[in-house]
Design an enzyme around this catalytic site. Structure first.
Site, PDB file in Angstrom:
ATOM      1  N   LYS A 276     -68.960 -47.310  39.370  1.00  0.00           N
ATOM      2  CA  LYS A 276     -69.781 -47.845  40.356  1.00  0.00           C
ATOM      3  C   LYS A 276     -70.516 -46.966  41.495  1.00  0.00           C
ATOM      4  O   LYS A 276     -71.147 -47.246  42.232  1.00  0.00           O
ATOM      5  CB  LYS A 276     -68.907 -48.842  41.133  1.00  0.00           C
ATOM      6  CG  LYS A 276     -68.462 -50.081  40.250  1.00  0.00           C
ATOM      7  CD  LYS A 276     -67.454 -51.045  40.784  1.00  0.00           C
ATOM      8  CE  LYS A 276     -67.108 -52.266  39.784  1.00  0.00           C
ATOM      9  NZ  LYS A 276     -65.732 -52.612  39.880  1.00  0.00           N
TER      10      LYS A 276
ATOM     11  N   SER B 264     -63.751 -48.133  37.165  1.00  0.00           N
ATOM     12  CA  SER B 264     -64.444 -48.457  38.502  1.00  0.00           C
ATOM     13  C   SER B 264     -65.191 -47.346  39.110  1.00  0.00           C
ATOM     14  O   SER B 264     -65.812 -47.816  39.842  1.00  0.00           O
ATOM     15  CB  SER B 264     -63.635 -49.161  39.291  1.00  0.00           C
ATOM     16  OG  SER B 264     -63.746 -50.776  39.011  1.00  0.00           O
TER      17      SER B 264
ATOM     18  N   SER C 163     -64.459 -53.220  45.032  1.00  0.00           N
ATOM     19  CA  SER C 163     -64.708 -53.030  43.581  1.00  0.00           C
ATOM     20  C   SER C 163     -65.124 -54.444  42.856  1.00  0.00           C
ATOM     21  O   SER C 163     -64.831 -54.682  41.671  1.00  0.00           O
ATOM     22  CB  SER C 163     -63.368 -52.325  43.123  1.00  0.00           C
ATOM     23  OG  SER C 163     -63.899 -51.630  41.735  1.00  0.00           O
TER      24      SER C 163
END
Length: 413
Positions: free
Chosen positions: A99, A96, A154
């Site tokens: 991102k 993640s 997230s």
């Protein structure tokens, strides 16, 4: 009445949880988490712990700490000096921390007050059990709310929705991600989705991730999302209850691994990627960026070790650059058209130039390398890089004081 009481009770519970650093997973209230399991590290990770840092080979460089993560970089955000590097060009799954790029592109291309309507593909285009705020098809959020959900909780479905909003489709957005990565100098990165969910063709390196995270930090809009601790999304057209979001970064104030000076960052975890972590921290006049990849249990302790190492062993210094003439190679014919100024051109720095070096370093001993760069929209540029025993510790750009037309002689016919 029951719904109202339930909302009040859950709000109180969530608020108490925020104070205690807890994360709740009640559907409709906050998202599922991406907390790594507490399993014993795989045997091969013992080798990563004992592996020396690449920067240990630099003469006069402080010895780096032993960390559990397979790959890591510690960088001074302002000077771009890499203070610590370990397998920094190894291609690994980012999870993640992907991102960060998604958020940066949204900040560069969207109005924060605009709205995003969840498509069926975005709302249900992620695997069950992955990080989410349980957004529904046709649910409407502001861009700011979507980005807060992306960076704090997230939320994987929000990454898809943001990609659709920016580029019209996730596929086009992924193309933009790779284009932007190339612009930032990433050599070993290929994104294949905007959220970092497992994909064999989705990878980056600690070195490339540091470049992306550094560029993102200099976007004021991005800094808002990466440093926010808690956030509330009020009821929407599909959800009657507020959603309370909590930043997953456990080194922020009041958390399990709280570290003085940590400003924020982004966590990541998948079975394939292990724990990944990007962290921004400030002490004195130094802002450091730490990237740790493929750590089983040690991403937060590893980062603390890196920050200790950086803040305790390095300092930023002003180079106090002069404005002496710099020799430029004019063609013989040009000398007849130029005023009698020899072959030197004055350059002016547009900003102060700093280097980050081991404490006690005499900056007069640094090696300086310079290049003249053409500028399609203005005067020539002079790029200067400073090195300590082959390790770059800072750089700066000067611009030509006078353009060519100002140097032309008055020719009488």
């Amino acid at each position: 009445m029951f719904r109202k009481k339930f909302s009040i009770i859950m709000k109180r519970i969530c608020c108490a949880g925020l104070c205690a650093g807890l994360v709740f997973t009640q559907p409709g209230i906050v998202s599922a988490t991406e907390v790594a399991p507490t399993a014993t590290p795989a045997p091969e990770h013992s080798a990563y712990y004992s592996q020396a840092a690449d920067t240990d080979s630099v003469k006069g460089w402080p010895k780096g700490p032993s960390i559990e993560g397979q790959s890591a970089v510690l960088m001074d955000v302002v000077t771009e000096s890499v203070l610590y590097s370990k397998d920094a060009d190894e291609k690994l799954y980012p999870a993640s921390i992907t991102k960060i790029m998604t958020c940066l592109l949204a900040c560069e291309n969207l109005d924060m007050n605009d709205t995003i309507t969840m498509s069926q593909e975005a709302a249900y285009g992620i695997e069950a059990g992955s990080s989410s705020i349980y957004a529904e098809t046709d649910e409407v959020f502001t861009v700011e709310q979507a980005l807060m959900a992306l960076m704090l909780e997230s939320a994987n479905e929000m990454a898809l929705a943001i990609g659709e909003k920016v580029s019209g489709s996730v596929k086009k957005f992924v193309e933009l991600m790779n284009q932007r990565a190339a612009q930032l100098g990433c050599k070993n990165t290929h994104f294949n989705n905007p959220n970092g969910l497992p994909d064999e063709t989705h990878y980056t390196t600690a070195n490339d991730m540091a470049k992306i995270a550094k560029a993102a930090w200099f976007n004021p809009c991005f800094r808002k999302f990466v440093t926010t601790d808690t956030y509330e999304i009020p009821p929407t057209n599909k959800q009657p209850l507020s959603r309370y979001l909590l930043n997953h970064h456990k080194m922020m104030a009041g958390r399990d691994y709280a570290y003085d000076g940590v400003l924020g960052g982004k966590t990541g975890y998948t079975n394939a990627a292990g724990s990944t972590l990007v962290t921004y921290a400030k002490k004195g006049n130094s802002i450091l960026l730490a990237v740790v990849m493929n750590s089983i249990n040690g991403a937060f302790p590893d980062t603390a070790s890196l920050l200790d190492y950086g803040f305790d062993n390095f300092e930023r210094k002003d180079m106090n650059v002069d404005k002496s003439p710099v020799v430029t190679p004019f063609l013989p014919a040009e000398k007849y058209l130029l005023k009698n100024c020899g072959n030197g051109c004055l350059f002016n720095y547009i900003r102060r130039v700093y280097v980050t070096v081991p404490m006690g370093t005499d900056v007069s001993t640094l090696t300086k390398k310079q290049w003249l760069l053409k500028n399609s929209v203005g005067s020539w540029r002079l790029k200067s890089k400073y090195y300590l025993n082959g390790q770059i510790v800072g750089w700066g750009i000067q611009y030509e004081k006078e353009i060519l037309s100002d140097l032309l002689s008055d020719l009488s016919l």
